[in-house]
Scaffold this motif. Sequence first.
Motif, PDB file in Angstrom:
ATOM      1  N   TYR A 162       0.879  -1.173   0.000  1.00  0.00           N
ATOM      2  CA  TYR A 162       0.000   0.000   0.000  1.00  0.00           C
ATOM      3  C   TYR A 162       0.911   1.216   0.000  1.00  0.00           C
ATOM      4  CZ  TYR A 162      -3.449   3.295   2.028  1.00  0.00           C
ATOM      5  OH  TYR A 162      -4.271   4.369   2.274  1.00  0.00           O
ATOM      6  N   SER A 213     -10.925  -6.341   0.578  1.00  0.00           N
ATOM      7  CA  SER A 213     -11.040  -5.358   1.659  1.00  0.00           C
ATOM      8  C   SER A 213     -12.277  -4.496   1.527  1.00  0.00           C
ATOM      9  CB  SER A 213      -9.832  -4.427   1.720  1.00  0.00           C
ATOM     10  OG  SER A 213     -10.009  -3.532   2.806  1.00  0.00           O
ATOM     11  N   THR A 215     -12.280  -1.397   1.894  1.00  0.00           N
ATOM     12  CA  THR A 215     -11.983  -0.129   1.211  1.00  0.00           C
ATOM     13  C   THR A 215     -12.071  -0.246  -0.313  1.00  0.00           C
ATOM     14  OG1 THR A 215      -9.619  -0.612   1.344  1.00  0.00           O
ATOM     15  CG2 THR A 215     -10.521   0.816   3.051  1.00  0.00           C
ATOM     16  N   LEU A 221     -19.228   2.650   4.177  1.00  0.00           N
ATOM     17  CA  LEU A 221     -18.713   3.978   4.519  1.00  0.00           C
ATOM     18  C   LEU A 221     -17.213   4.039   4.246  1.00  0.00           C
ATOM     19  CD1 LEU A 221     -18.770   6.779   5.841  1.00  0.00           C
ATOM     20  CD2 LEU A 221     -18.701   5.671   8.079  1.00  0.00           C
ATOM     21  N   ALA A 222     -16.501   3.003   4.708  1.00  0.00           N
ATOM     22  CA  ALA A 222     -15.048   2.979   4.522  1.00  0.00           C
ATOM     23  C   ALA A 222     -14.670   3.042   3.038  1.00  0.00           C
ATOM     24  CB  ALA A 222     -14.459   1.721   5.157  1.00  0.00           C
ATOM     25  N   LYS A 263      -6.606   0.325  -3.600  1.00  0.00           N
ATOM     26  CA  LYS A 263      -8.033  -0.034  -3.519  1.00  0.00           C
ATOM     27  C   LYS A 263      -8.493  -0.701  -4.816  1.00  0.00           C
ATOM     28  CE  LYS A 263      -8.876   3.749  -0.275  1.00  0.00           C
ATOM     29  NZ  LYS A 263      -9.595   5.000   0.005  1.00  0.00           N
ATOM     30  N   TYR A 292     -12.814  -9.893   4.124  1.00  0.00           N
ATOM     31  CA  TYR A 292     -12.343  -8.675   4.791  1.00  0.00           C
ATOM     32  C   TYR A 292     -12.146  -9.082   6.245  1.00  0.00           C
ATOM     33  CZ  TYR A 292     -12.494  -4.319   7.377  1.00  0.00           C
ATOM     34  OH  TYR A 292     -12.195  -3.301   8.250  1.00  0.00           O
ATOM     35  N   CYS A 295     -10.295  -4.367  10.419  1.00  0.00           N
ATOM     36  CA  CYS A 295      -9.241  -3.372  10.246  1.00  0.00           C
ATOM     37  C   CYS A 295      -8.074  -3.695  11.186  1.00  0.00           C
ATOM     38  CB  CYS A 295      -9.773  -1.965  10.498  1.00  0.00           C
ATOM     39  SG  CYS A 295      -8.514  -0.736  10.106  1.00  0.00           S
ATOM     40  N   LEU A 301       1.285  -2.872   6.683  1.00  0.00           N
ATOM     41  CA  LEU A 301       0.639  -2.326   5.484  1.00  0.00           C
ATOM     42  C   LEU A 301       0.730  -0.801   5.450  1.00  0.00           C
ATOM     43  CD1 LEU A 301      -0.967  -3.505   3.034  1.00  0.00           C
ATOM     44  CD2 LEU A 301      -3.031  -2.836   4.243  1.00  0.00           C
ATOM     45  N   PHE A 302       0.760  -0.206   6.633  1.00  0.00           N
ATOM     46  CA  PHE A 302       0.716   1.265   6.702  1.00  0.00           C
ATOM     47  C   PHE A 302       2.107   1.878   6.855  1.00  0.00           C
ATOM     48  CE2 PHE A 302      -3.053  -0.795   8.419  1.00  0.00           C
ATOM     49  CZ  PHE A 302      -3.945  -0.454   7.412  1.00  0.00           C
ATOM     50  N   HIS A 305       2.773   5.161   5.262  1.00  0.00           N
ATOM     51  CA  HIS A 305       1.896   6.294   5.585  1.00  0.00           C
ATOM     52  C   HIS A 305       2.644   7.289   6.465  1.00  0.00           C
ATOM     53  CE1 HIS A 305      -1.922   8.057   5.025  1.00  0.00           C
ATOM     54  NE2 HIS A 305      -2.587   6.932   4.864  1.00  0.00           N
ATOM     55  N   PHE A 309      -0.513   9.527  10.820  1.00  0.00           N
ATOM     56  CA  PHE A 309      -1.540   8.540  10.485  1.00  0.00           C
ATOM     57  C   PHE A 309      -1.285   7.256  11.277  1.00  0.00           C
ATOM     58  CE2 PHE A 309      -2.991   4.769   8.268  1.00  0.00           C
ATOM     59  CZ  PHE A 309      -4.294   5.079   7.919  1.00  0.00           C
ATOM     60  N   PHE A 313      -4.239   6.102  13.622  1.00  0.00           N
ATOM     61  CA  PHE A 313      -5.115   5.135  12.957  1.00  0.00           C
ATOM     62  C   PHE A 313      -5.600   4.021  13.902  1.00  0.00           C
ATOM     63  CE2 PHE A 313      -5.729   1.769   9.496  1.00  0.00           C
ATOM     64  CZ  PHE A 313      -6.918   2.302   9.031  1.00  0.00           C
ATOM     65  N   PHE A 316      -8.172   5.403  16.386  1.00  0.00           N
ATOM     66  CA  PHE A 316      -9.363   5.805  15.618  1.00  0.00           C
ATOM     67  C   PHE A 316     -10.218   4.583  15.290  1.00  0.00           C
ATOM     68  CE2 PHE A 316     -11.159   6.413  11.238  1.00  0.00           C
ATOM     69  CZ  PHE A 316     -12.125   7.359  11.561  1.00  0.00           C
ATOM     70  N   GLN A 317      -9.574   3.513  14.838  1.00  0.00           N
ATOM     71  CA  GLN A 317     -10.323   2.303  14.472  1.00  0.00           C
ATOM     72  C   GLN A 317     -10.858   1.585  15.717  1.00  0.00           C
ATOM     73  OE1 GLN A 317     -11.365   1.470  11.572  1.00  0.00           O
ATOM     74  NE2 GLN A 317     -10.173   2.829  10.274  1.00  0.00           N
ATOM     75  N   THR A 321     -14.461   3.957  14.936  1.00  0.00           N
ATOM     76  CA  THR A 321     -15.226   3.088  14.006  1.00  0.00           C
ATOM     77  C   THR A 321     -15.542   1.731  14.634  1.00  0.00           C
ATOM     78  OG1 THR A 321     -13.372   1.900  12.981  1.00  0.00           O
ATOM     79  CG2 THR A 321     -13.873   4.069  12.094  1.00  0.00           C
TER      80      THR A 321
HETATM   81 MG1  PMR Z   1     -10.937   3.897   7.115  1.00  0.00          MG
HETATM   82  C1  PMR Z   1     -16.810   2.966   9.231  1.00  0.00           C
HETATM   83  C2  PMR Z   1     -15.797   2.497   9.473  1.00  0.00           C
HETATM   84  C3  PMR Z   1     -14.464   2.399   8.838  1.00  0.00           C
HETATM   85  C4  PMR Z   1     -13.801   1.226   8.660  1.00  0.00           C
HETATM   86  C5  PMR Z   1     -14.274  -0.164   9.043  1.00  0.00           C
HETATM   87  C6  PMR Z   1     -12.555   1.529   8.046  1.00  0.00           C
HETATM   88  C7  PMR Z   1     -11.617   0.581   7.664  1.00  0.00           C
HETATM   89  N1  PMR Z   1     -12.468   2.901   7.873  1.00  0.00           N
HETATM   90  C8  PMR Z   1     -13.643   3.461   8.360  1.00  0.00           C
HETATM   91  C9  PMR Z   1     -13.965   4.803   8.361  1.00  0.00           C
HETATM   92  C10 PMR Z   1     -13.111   5.854   8.037  1.00  0.00           C
HETATM   93  N2  PMR Z   1     -11.857   5.720   7.556  1.00  0.00           N
HETATM   94  C11 PMR Z   1     -13.422   7.267   8.153  1.00  0.00           C
HETATM   95  C12 PMR Z   1     -14.739   7.844   8.655  1.00  0.00           C
HETATM   96  C13 PMR Z   1     -12.322   7.958   7.720  1.00  0.00           C
HETATM   97  C14 PMR Z   1     -12.140   9.453   7.612  1.00  0.00           C
HETATM   98  C15 PMR Z   1     -11.542  10.000   8.831  1.00  0.00           C
HETATM   99  C16 PMR Z   1     -11.338   6.968   7.341  1.00  0.00           C
HETATM  100  C17 PMR Z   1     -10.077   7.273   6.858  1.00  0.00           C
HETATM  101  C18 PMR Z   1      -9.149   6.304   6.445  1.00  0.00           C
HETATM  102  C19 PMR Z   1      -7.868   6.541   5.865  1.00  0.00           C
HETATM  103  C20 PMR Z   1      -7.189   7.843   5.614  1.00  0.00           C
HETATM  104  N3  PMR Z   1      -9.375   4.924   6.505  1.00  0.00           N
HETATM  105  C21 PMR Z   1      -8.317   4.350   5.988  1.00  0.00           C
HETATM  106  C22 PMR Z   1      -7.385   5.275   5.584  1.00  0.00           C
HETATM  107  C23 PMR Z   1      -6.287   4.576   5.015  1.00  0.00           C
HETATM  108  O1  PMR Z   1      -5.250   5.024   4.546  1.00  0.00           O
HETATM  109  C24 PMR Z   1      -6.609   3.098   5.044  1.00  0.00           C
HETATM  110  C25 PMR Z   1      -6.791   2.659   3.628  1.00  0.00           C
HETATM  111  O2  PMR Z   1      -7.635   3.105   2.913  1.00  0.00           O
HETATM  112  O3  PMR Z   1      -5.983   1.697   3.210  1.00  0.00           O
HETATM  113  C26 PMR Z   1      -6.219   1.278   1.889  1.00  0.00           C
HETATM  114  C27 PMR Z   1      -7.934   3.041   5.763  1.00  0.00           C
HETATM  115  C28 PMR Z   1      -8.713   1.968   6.154  1.00  0.00           C
HETATM  116  N4  PMR Z   1      -9.944   2.118   6.742  1.00  0.00           N
HETATM  117  C29 PMR Z   1     -10.438   0.882   7.059  1.00  0.00           C
HETATM  118  C30 PMR Z   1      -9.489  -0.104   6.634  1.00  0.00           C
HETATM  119  C31 PMR Z   1      -9.669  -1.584   6.793  1.00  0.00           C
HETATM  120  C32 PMR Z   1      -8.440   0.574   6.079  1.00  0.00           C
HETATM  121  C33 PMR Z   1      -7.161  -0.041   5.542  1.00  0.00           C
HETATM  122  C34 PMR Z   1      -6.896  -1.294   5.064  1.00  0.00           C
HETATM  123  C35 PMR Z   1      -7.415  -1.862   3.787  1.00  0.00           C
HETATM  124  O4  PMR Z   1      -8.436  -1.522   3.241  1.00  0.00           O
HETATM  125  O5  PMR Z   1      -6.773  -2.761   3.338  1.00  0.00           O
END
Ligand code: PMR
Length: 387
Positions: A162, A213, A215, A221-222, A263, A292, A295, A301-302, A305, A309, A313, A316-317, A321
């Motif tokens: 990633y 995944s 995402t 939402l994600a 993604k 999936y 998270c 993976l990160f 970043h 973050f 992260f 936050f998770q 979430t």
């Molecule tokens: Mg996300 C609703 C819940 C949720 C979940 C289950 C994930 C999973 N994320 C959620 C919400 C949000 N994320 C929200 C509201 C935000 C804005 C603040 C947010 C932001 C965010 C970022 C910047 N999230 C991220 C990132 C990444 O860089 C990660 C990503 O996209 O990796 C590809 C990520 C992820 N969020 C997840 C999961 C599982 C990821 C990473 C892993 C993946 O998809 O493989």
Amino acid sequence: MALQAALLPSTLSSVPKKCSIAVAAKDTAFLSVSQKKVQAASLSVRTRVATTAPVATPGSSTAAKDGKKTVRQGVVVITGASSGLGLAAAKALAETGKWHVVMACRDFLKAAKAAKGAGMADGSYTIMHLDLASLDSVRQFVDSFRRAGMPLDSLVCNAAIYRPTARTPTFTADGYEMSVGVNHLGHFLLARLLLDDMQKSDYPSRRLIILGSITGNTNTLAGNIPPKAGLGDLRGLAAGLRGQNGSAMIDGSESFDGAKAYKDSKICNMLTMQELHRRYHEETGITFASLYPGCIATTGLFREHIPLFRLLFPPFQKFVTKGFVSEAESGKRLAQVVSDPSLTKSGVYWSWNKDSASFENQLSQEASDPEKAKKLWEISEKLVGLA
Ligand code: PMR
Ligand code: NDP
């Protein structure tokens, strides 16, 4: 990574070279895997990674004295088992004693250290070199695996990279954009080649699993956090994903976006699983699945970043979430998809609810589009040299 492929050929891996039937006095069900300790001579490191692996006779569940059938130990190949989810799943499966894990990794020494560090028992795993950023390396891995003489009962396409902050693309040895090259194209070739080996296996439940995944699914939402996944009409992929002479993005966009490329690669992974299911499930009986795992915010993976973050992260998770899962828990989930007798349905994208119970999840419209899956399959075949 391509350079690494050249420096760390598969011969460096310590693998059981031959799998011969050794008939024990009381039990004819076991094979003894003859072992060979290969020295990582050029690195002056001696790493003992493969010891006796009791892989029982391919061919059978054998009748034991009490009349119950015993299933031989399975062999599972897991790509990217040197960290995160792959390592946790390797450990979970090896610990059951029912599985011998082949850790297919680009960095042999890192994998050896990781397995030891995780407390995996000698003899429960074999490390073999695989760099998914080189199609030659994928082919070499398949050759080495075949020469090792083990059956193949399950394959887990888990490795991924990633590159969220990358504004310019990097490329695999074959010239394809790195995220899609490693996460999708390398696995696509690996899965296609190893399908033959899985078909030869007599294991009662053979499974081919490709990580997806949330995402990559825009029905969540994600999946709606920008940049959103989207393959468009696949024109960038069809043109070779080369960047210099076209686009490095699957949808053909002029500008490169590392987060979107990841993604997009996950959509490819989920579409490939379904296309495999459509083409091969009925004919072979193999179960094809994606998942999936939750998270797993603490994994490597990160690593690319920004530090802020990586700091924020996980909490936050965990607290916002509530989508967070530990590496150990995610490893158990993936291990379930490999071996749980209740998860044999093919063509499924598994997820887990808050009580950690598995359920069949819905994919987004794009990630379940059969036309797109077919087109992706045909283009990918050309790019990896299968058509
Ligand atoms: Mg996300 C609703 C819940 C949720 C979940 C289950 C994930 C999973 N994320 C959620 C919400 C949000 N994320 C929200 C509201 C935000 C804005 C603040 C947010 C932001 C965010 C970022 C910047 N999230 C991220 C990132 C990444 O860089 C990660 C990503 O996209 O990796 C590809 C990520 C992820 N969020 C997840 C999961 C599982 C990821 C990473 C892993 C993946 O998809 O493989
Ligand atoms: P990690 O970075 O911890 O693990 C990725 C693994 O892939 C590492 O072992 C890495 O090797 C390996 N890898 C990377 N590039 C290559 C290559 N060229 N050839 C061979 N192996 C390579 O990440 P995770 O454990 O988090 O990710 C595992 C899977 O789970 C991925 O498919 C990811 O998309 C998926 N996933 C992860 C989520 C999460 O929240 N973390 C959520 C949803 C899905 P090395 O150790 O040498 O770097």
